[in-house]
Design an enzyme around this catalytic site. Structure first.
Site, short mmCIF file in Angstrom:
data_model
loop_
_atom_site.label_atom_id
_atom_site.label_comp_id
_atom_site.label_asym_id
_atom_site.label_seq_id
_atom_site.Cartn_x
_atom_site.Cartn_y
_atom_site.Cartn_z
N HIS A 197 0.78 -1.43 0.17
CA HIS A 197 -0.04 -0.06 -0.10
C HIS A 197 0.78 1.40 -0.05
O HIS A 197 0.27 2.44 -0.63
CB HIS A 197 -0.94 0.03 1.10
CG HIS A 197 -2.15 -1.03 1.02
ND1 HIS A 197 -1.77 -2.27 1.37
CD2 HIS A 197 -3.42 -0.90 0.74
CE1 HIS A 197 -2.91 -2.99 1.20
NE2 HIS A 197 -3.82 -2.11 0.83
N ASP A 270 -4.58 -5.47 -8.01
CA ASP A 270 -4.86 -4.80 -6.71
C ASP A 270 -5.30 -3.40 -6.85
O ASP A 270 -5.27 -2.85 -7.96
CB ASP A 270 -3.76 -5.18 -5.93
CG ASP A 270 -4.18 -5.28 -4.33
OD1 ASP A 270 -5.27 -4.70 -4.03
OD2 ASP A 270 -3.37 -5.71 -3.64
#
Length: 518
Positions: A197, A270
């Site tokens: 992330h 993702d």
């Protein structure tokens, strides 16, 4: 009750076909926090500007989420594909529905296949009722690096064969119920100690090591009929010497996944808001173009779909993106929509079914809670006496309840409870306050949440560790990890050590019961 209508005739306009390859968020559990139904107006406006293919659902509530999605579907010419991170059940993203423990809790169960089947039937039924077509689960990563801050208890452990068995069981059970599954994060995010992330992790393992470990559960997922595979924003130089992360790597997504492993379903990225890919590009359009050309069919979490579609059209005109690649991706995504629209009926949750789901989650949580070590007489605790408990949290979230569910569960089990809860910012007097009201020789329960969480720290802080050690020096400590078992390794002298493999409410309630029965 009828499902939403089937997709209309396939769009032929280039912009519409490109838009069908994009998914955008509805709802948010990160600031600014919005429930799904509170985000409906924004999404309606966006759909008018760009007919995206689907929605990524976060922070819903029952029954408002169902009603919101029904209204949105009725306004769309092409059926929206609705997907959500519901690895732990529909309740993970739709409050009021059932929330199960993390995947790691299933690994050591004697009846793991039956438990996974019950989980999948409940999740599929509740997801369909809410309007969700796709679960972004199971996590097929092998948790081979114990420092991993983002996989950890989300995975089916660190043994490739065991993980493969449970991944396959999960997929077969969900797909049989009509809930389309997504194995993630291909080709494996378990051998990392960074969070994609906010960074780009790199796996240095050899191609042979990757085939013997990381790829095993993904091959099992393909063989079990998984509908989608989600890419990892992780670099694998042994598979692609260019150093590109899997999301942008044609050797990984086409040569390996399609050619060698035989996957024919949808490859989705993702989240494209994550730094693991986002920081490589000046514009979102360039990022999406690179992912499409690498072999991604469905682009998740696009922030500005209007600009992305325009950029992709320009890429077609410039010869940087072929119509053949667009049609290939579109055809795969459209087949998912046709499957989603083919469900004849759904069953709405009832108070009885919700109670049954909650009971199942509690049974699984109880069976997964394990005593790692205990000195003679440390367990069970005497329920007729007072108990002092400290809950250590890794961070504070705006969505956190005033206190964790463990507090109420302990009050149901013990005659009296002194409960303390803190995040990483600890009052200097905390340990003294706990000890002041705890009789000499009486145990203190310390429960620590050490679990994976996007964009957040993983593990205890030095100050939290110091508090545990100060308490251990003064009293017998029953130390519990509501998460990864290896967090207990640094405290071999605790009077007792337990692990639940999860911090969901069912796991916290199960822990309270275990403390007085084992």
């Amino acid at each position: 009750m009828s499902s939403t209508p089937k997709p209309t005739d396939e769009p032929t306009d280039l912009r519409e076909r490109l838009a069908q390859l994009l998914m955008v968020r509805i709802g948010s559990n990160l600031p600014p926090i919005l429930r799904v139904h509170e985000d409906e107006g924004r999404v309606v406006q966006l759909l008018g500007d760009c007919p995206v293919g689907g929605l990524l659902l976060f922070n819903g509530s029952w029954p408002e989420t169902r009603e919101t999605l029904q209204r949105l579907q009725s306004q769309c010419r092409h059926r929206l594909l609705v997907a959500s991170d519901i690895e732990r059940g529909a309740g993970q993203q739709v409050a009021g529905l059932t929330l199960f423990p993390h995947q790691r809790a299933f690994v050591d169960l004697k009846d793991s296949d039956e438990a996974i089947g019950e989980f999948c039937r409940t999740t599929a039924s509740e997801a369909h009722a809410a309007g969700i077509d796709v679960t972004f689960g199971p996590v097929a990563d092998v948790n081979s690096d114990p420092r991993n801050p983002i996989i950890a208890t989300r995975a089916f452990g660190n043994d490739p064969q065991r993980a493969a068995e449970l991944v396959a069981a999960y997929i077969r059970a969900c797909e049989a119920e009509g809930l389309m599954t997504t194995a993630k994060h291909f080709p494996g995010h378990g051998d990392t100690h960074q969070d994609s992330h906010d960074a780009t992790p790199r796996v240095e393992a050899s191609a042979e090591e990757l085939r013997q470990r990381e790829l095993v559960p993904f091959q099992a997922a393909i063989d079990a009929g998984v509908s989608l595979l989600m890419t990892a924003h992780v670099e694998y130089p042994a598979l692609d010497p260019s150093g590109l992360p899997a999301t942008l790597s044609r050797p990984i997504l086409v040569d390996l996944l399609r050619g060698e492993m035989g996957f024919e379903g949808v490859v989705c990225s993702d989240s494209l808001l994550m730094a693991g890919v986002r920081d490589r590009f000046d514009t979102e359009g360039e990022m999406c173009l690179a992912a499409l050309n690498a072999g991604v069919d469905l682009l998740l979490d696009v922030a500005d779909p209007v600009s992305v579609v325009s950029a992709l059209v320009e890429a077609v005109e410039a010869g940087r993106l072929t119509i053949e690649r667009i049609n290939e991706a579109f055809d795969r995504v459209w087949r998912l929509k046709e499957r989603a629209a083919s469900r004849a009926s759904i069953q709405l949750p009832t108070p009885e079914s919700l109670a049954g789901g909650e009971a199942a989650a509690l049974r699984i949580a109880g069976a997964a809670t394990r005593v790692v070590s205990a000195s003679p007489g440390a367990l069970p605790l005497d329920r007729s006496k007072s108990v002092t408990c400290l809950m250590l949290k890794p961070h504070h979230r705006p969505t956190d309840p005033p206190e964790q569910p463990l507090a109420a569960a302990l009050r149901e089990e013990f005659a009296a409870v002194r409960y303390f809860e803190t995040g990483p910012e600890i009052d200097p007097s905390l340990a003294a306050d706990l000890l002041a009201g705890c009789p000499e020789g009486s145990p203190i329960v310390v429960a620590m949440i050490v679990k994976p969480a996007a964009w957040h720290a993983f593990g205890l802080t030095e100050v939290q560790d110091a508090v545990i050690r100060e308490l251990m020096a003064a009293r017998p400590v029953v130390l519990v990890c509501l998460g990864v078992e290896n967090a207990l390794d640094g405290y071999p002298d605790a009077a007792a050590r337990l692990v639940t493999h999860s911090d969901v409410p069912a796991s916290q309630r199960a822990l309270a019961a275990v403390l007085v029965t084992r």
